[in-house]
Write an enzyme that holds these catalytic residues in place. Sequence first.
Site, PDB file in Angstrom:
ATOM      1  N   GLY A 127       0.818  -1.219   0.000  1.00  0.00           N
ATOM      2  CA  GLY A 127       0.000   0.000   0.000  1.00  0.00           C
ATOM      3  C   GLY A 127       0.848   1.265   0.000  1.00  0.00           C
ATOM      4  O   GLY A 127       0.539   2.239  -0.692  1.00  0.00           O
ATOM      5  N   CYS A 128       1.924   1.241   0.757  1.00  0.00           N
ATOM      6  CA  CYS A 128       2.793   2.415   0.855  1.00  0.00           C
ATOM      7  C   CYS A 128       3.539   2.659  -0.456  1.00  0.00           C
ATOM      8  O   CYS A 128       3.749   3.801  -0.866  1.00  0.00           O
ATOM      9  CB  CYS A 128       3.784   2.253   2.007  1.00  0.00           C
ATOM     10  SG  CYS A 128       2.945   2.055   3.599  1.00  0.00           S
ATOM     11  N   THR A 129       3.899   1.575  -1.126  1.00  0.00           N
ATOM     12  CA  THR A 129       4.556   1.700  -2.426  1.00  0.00           C
ATOM     13  C   THR A 129       3.586   2.283  -3.444  1.00  0.00           C
ATOM     14  O   THR A 129       3.931   3.223  -4.174  1.00  0.00           O
ATOM     15  CB  THR A 129       5.091   0.329  -2.894  1.00  0.00           C
ATOM     16  OG1 THR A 129       6.045  -0.137  -1.937  1.00  0.00           O
ATOM     17  CG2 THR A 129       5.747   0.428  -4.263  1.00  0.00           C
TER      18      THR A 129
END
Length: 157
Positions: free
Chosen positions: A44-46
């Site tokens: 998700g952060c990527t």
Amino acid sequence: MSKVVIDQPVPAFTAISTQGTVSLEELKGKQVVIYFYPKDNTPGCTTEGQDFRDYHQQFIAANTVVFGVSRDSLKSHENFCQKQNFPFALISDHDESLCQLFDVIKLKKMYGRESLGVERSTFLIDAEGTLQKEWRKVKVKDHVKEVLEQAQALNAG
């Protein structure tokens, strides 16, 4: 330290980033997007970082600088930036001072265990340093597009 509040000036802060020291005071005259995310190199952060990367030129055109913040080390951030070609700086908040200021450390549950972690959140600060908009408990899909629209509208004034 006080917490940020909509329509109030954000307290001055200085932080270390992948592009050197970041000072809110030195950013006056530009809008600022600060997005908090849990951890480098996670799915998700990527995706969120890639979305900010892909819209980066539109943010620049809207007089807006973007910073990502997590508790990861500067070394981890540098690797993440390089791997993903992020044109914006990532701030290492290892002491959680920015996380505390923006009140993004929350109790999270995963697999039945509770722990304190960063709640995915984004903040839009105007060119005078006043918090104009906040997004908490962010879902990644289409989030960056919405932030960009708000930054463009704010810049158009």
